[in-house]
Design a protein around this motif. Sequence first.
Motif, mmCIF file in Angstrom:
data_model
loop_
_atom_site.group_PDB
_atom_site.id
_atom_site.type_symbol
_atom_site.label_atom_id
_atom_site.label_comp_id
_atom_site.label_asym_id
_atom_site.label_seq_id
_atom_site.Cartn_x
_atom_site.Cartn_y
_atom_site.Cartn_z
ATOM 1 N N LYS A 104 2.765 10.525 -7.346
ATOM 2 C CA LYS A 104 3.574 10.832 -8.469
ATOM 3 C C LYS A 104 2.838 11.190 -9.504
ATOM 4 O O LYS A 104 2.950 12.059 -10.431
ATOM 5 C CB LYS A 104 4.563 9.896 -9.000
ATOM 6 C CG LYS A 104 5.909 9.716 -8.033
ATOM 7 C CD LYS A 104 6.715 9.005 -8.274
ATOM 8 C CE LYS A 104 7.851 8.496 -7.320
ATOM 9 N NZ LYS A 104 8.915 7.375 -7.481
ATOM 10 N N GLN A 105 1.463 10.452 -10.001
ATOM 11 C CA GLN A 105 0.555 10.728 -10.775
ATOM 12 C C GLN A 105 -0.070 12.111 -10.785
ATOM 13 O O GLN A 105 -0.691 12.889 -11.675
ATOM 14 C CB GLN A 105 -0.328 9.503 -11.007
ATOM 15 C CG GLN A 105 0.237 8.258 -11.397
ATOM 16 C CD GLN A 105 -0.672 7.214 -11.654
ATOM 17 O OE1 GLN A 105 -1.705 7.246 -11.182
ATOM 18 N NE2 GLN A 105 -0.265 6.016 -12.558
ATOM 19 N N LEU B 287 0.713 -1.256 -0.149
ATOM 20 C CA LEU B 287 0.104 0.003 0.027
ATOM 21 C C LEU B 287 0.681 1.306 -0.066
ATOM 22 O O LEU B 287 0.511 2.297 -0.536
ATOM 23 C CB LEU B 287 -0.988 -0.103 1.168
ATOM 24 C CG LEU B 287 -1.981 -0.872 0.987
ATOM 25 C CD1 LEU B 287 -2.886 -1.218 2.291
ATOM 26 C CD2 LEU B 287 -3.029 -0.782 -0.225
ATOM 27 N N ARG B 288 1.997 1.208 0.679
ATOM 28 C CA ARG B 288 2.929 2.442 0.644
ATOM 29 C C ARG B 288 3.506 2.430 -0.700
ATOM 30 O O ARG B 288 3.632 3.811 -1.244
ATOM 31 C CB ARG B 288 3.958 2.225 1.654
ATOM 32 C CG ARG B 288 3.561 2.414 3.158
ATOM 33 C CD ARG B 288 4.684 2.489 4.023
ATOM 34 N NE ARG B 288 4.121 2.658 5.555
ATOM 35 C CZ ARG B 288 4.021 1.588 6.407
ATOM 36 N NH1 ARG B 288 4.584 0.472 6.124
ATOM 37 N NH2 ARG B 288 3.360 1.812 7.668
ATOM 38 N N SER B 289 3.939 1.444 -1.396
ATOM 39 C CA SER B 289 4.159 1.520 -2.673
ATOM 40 C C SER B 289 3.197 2.104 -3.683
ATOM 41 O O SER B 289 3.786 3.097 -4.500
ATOM 42 C CB SER B 289 4.958 0.020 -3.395
ATOM 43 O OG SER B 289 5.827 -0.320 -2.393
ATOM 44 N N LEU B 290 2.102 1.707 -3.428
ATOM 45 C CA LEU B 290 0.946 2.183 -4.275
ATOM 46 C C LEU B 290 0.750 3.511 -4.131
ATOM 47 O O LEU B 290 0.327 4.516 -5.100
ATOM 48 C CB LEU B 290 -0.256 1.350 -4.128
ATOM 49 C CG LEU B 290 -1.592 1.653 -4.835
ATOM 50 C CD1 LEU B 290 -1.199 1.543 -6.385
ATOM 51 C CD2 LEU B 290 -2.548 0.754 -4.578
#
Length: 69
Positions: free
Chosen positions: A64-65, A55-58
Amino acid sequence: MKRMPKDKDMLEEYDFSKGIRGKYAKRYAQGANVVVIEPDVAEFFPDHDAVNHALRSLSEIIKKQKKPA
Protein backbone atom coordinates in the motif's frame (compact mmCIF):
# COMPACT_ATOMS: atom_id res chain seq x y z
CA MET A 1 40.28 -37.87 18.08
CA LYS A 2 42.31 -38.41 14.97
CA ARG A 3 41.60 -36.30 11.89
CA MET A 4 41.35 -37.77 8.40
CA PRO A 5 44.40 -36.93 6.26
CA LYS A 6 42.40 -35.78 3.19
CA ASP A 7 39.85 -33.67 5.08
CA LYS A 8 40.89 -32.04 8.33
CA ASP A 9 37.23 -31.38 9.27
CA MET A 10 36.39 -35.09 9.27
CA LEU A 11 37.14 -37.32 12.22
CA GLU A 12 38.09 -40.98 11.80
CA GLU A 13 35.04 -41.95 13.87
CA TYR A 14 32.61 -40.63 11.23
CA ASP A 15 31.16 -43.55 9.29
CA PHE A 16 29.20 -42.83 6.14
CA SER A 17 29.49 -46.33 4.71
CA LYS A 18 25.72 -46.89 5.02
CA GLY A 19 24.80 -43.39 3.90
CA ILE A 20 22.70 -42.74 0.82
CA ARG A 21 24.05 -40.02 -1.44
CA GLY A 22 21.47 -37.38 -2.32
CA LYS A 23 18.75 -38.87 -0.08
CA TYR A 24 17.27 -35.44 0.71
CA ALA A 25 18.50 -33.54 -2.37
CA LYS A 26 15.13 -33.52 -4.14
CA ARG A 27 13.28 -32.24 -1.08
CA TYR A 28 15.96 -29.61 -0.49
CA ALA A 29 15.80 -28.45 -4.12
CA GLN A 30 12.04 -27.87 -3.78
CA GLY A 31 12.72 -25.20 -1.21
CA ALA A 32 14.49 -25.06 2.06
CA ASN A 33 14.13 -21.57 3.46
CA VAL A 34 15.25 -21.55 7.03
CA VAL A 35 15.25 -18.23 8.81
CA VAL A 36 16.57 -17.97 12.33
CA ILE A 37 15.13 -15.15 14.39
CA GLU A 38 16.61 -13.70 17.54
CA PRO A 39 15.21 -14.97 20.86
CA ASP A 40 13.77 -11.57 21.84
CA VAL A 41 11.70 -11.53 18.63
CA ALA A 42 10.78 -15.22 18.84
CA GLU A 43 9.03 -14.73 22.18
CA PHE A 44 6.25 -12.86 20.34
CA PHE A 45 5.62 -15.68 17.87
CA PRO A 46 4.48 -19.03 19.30
CA ASP A 47 4.80 -20.88 15.97
CA HIS A 48 5.51 -20.58 12.25
CA ASP A 49 1.90 -19.68 11.49
CA ALA A 50 2.15 -16.58 13.68
CA VAL A 51 5.34 -15.52 11.92
CA ASN A 52 3.78 -16.04 8.48
CA HIS A 53 0.66 -14.08 9.47
CA ALA A 54 2.75 -11.16 10.74
CA LEU A 55 4.91 -11.10 7.61
CA ARG A 56 1.88 -11.24 5.32
CA SER A 57 0.33 -8.31 7.20
CA LEU A 58 3.55 -6.37 6.91
CA SER A 59 3.82 -7.13 3.20
CA GLU A 60 0.31 -5.69 2.65
CA ILE A 61 1.35 -2.48 4.39
CA ILE A 62 4.47 -2.26 2.23
CA LYS A 63 2.43 -2.81 -0.95
CA LYS A 64 0.00 0.00 0.00
CA GLN A 65 2.87 2.40 0.71
CA LYS A 66 4.48 1.73 -2.68
CA LYS A 67 1.33 2.61 -4.69
CA PRO A 68 1.43 6.09 -6.21
CA ALA A 69 -1.11 8.52 -4.75
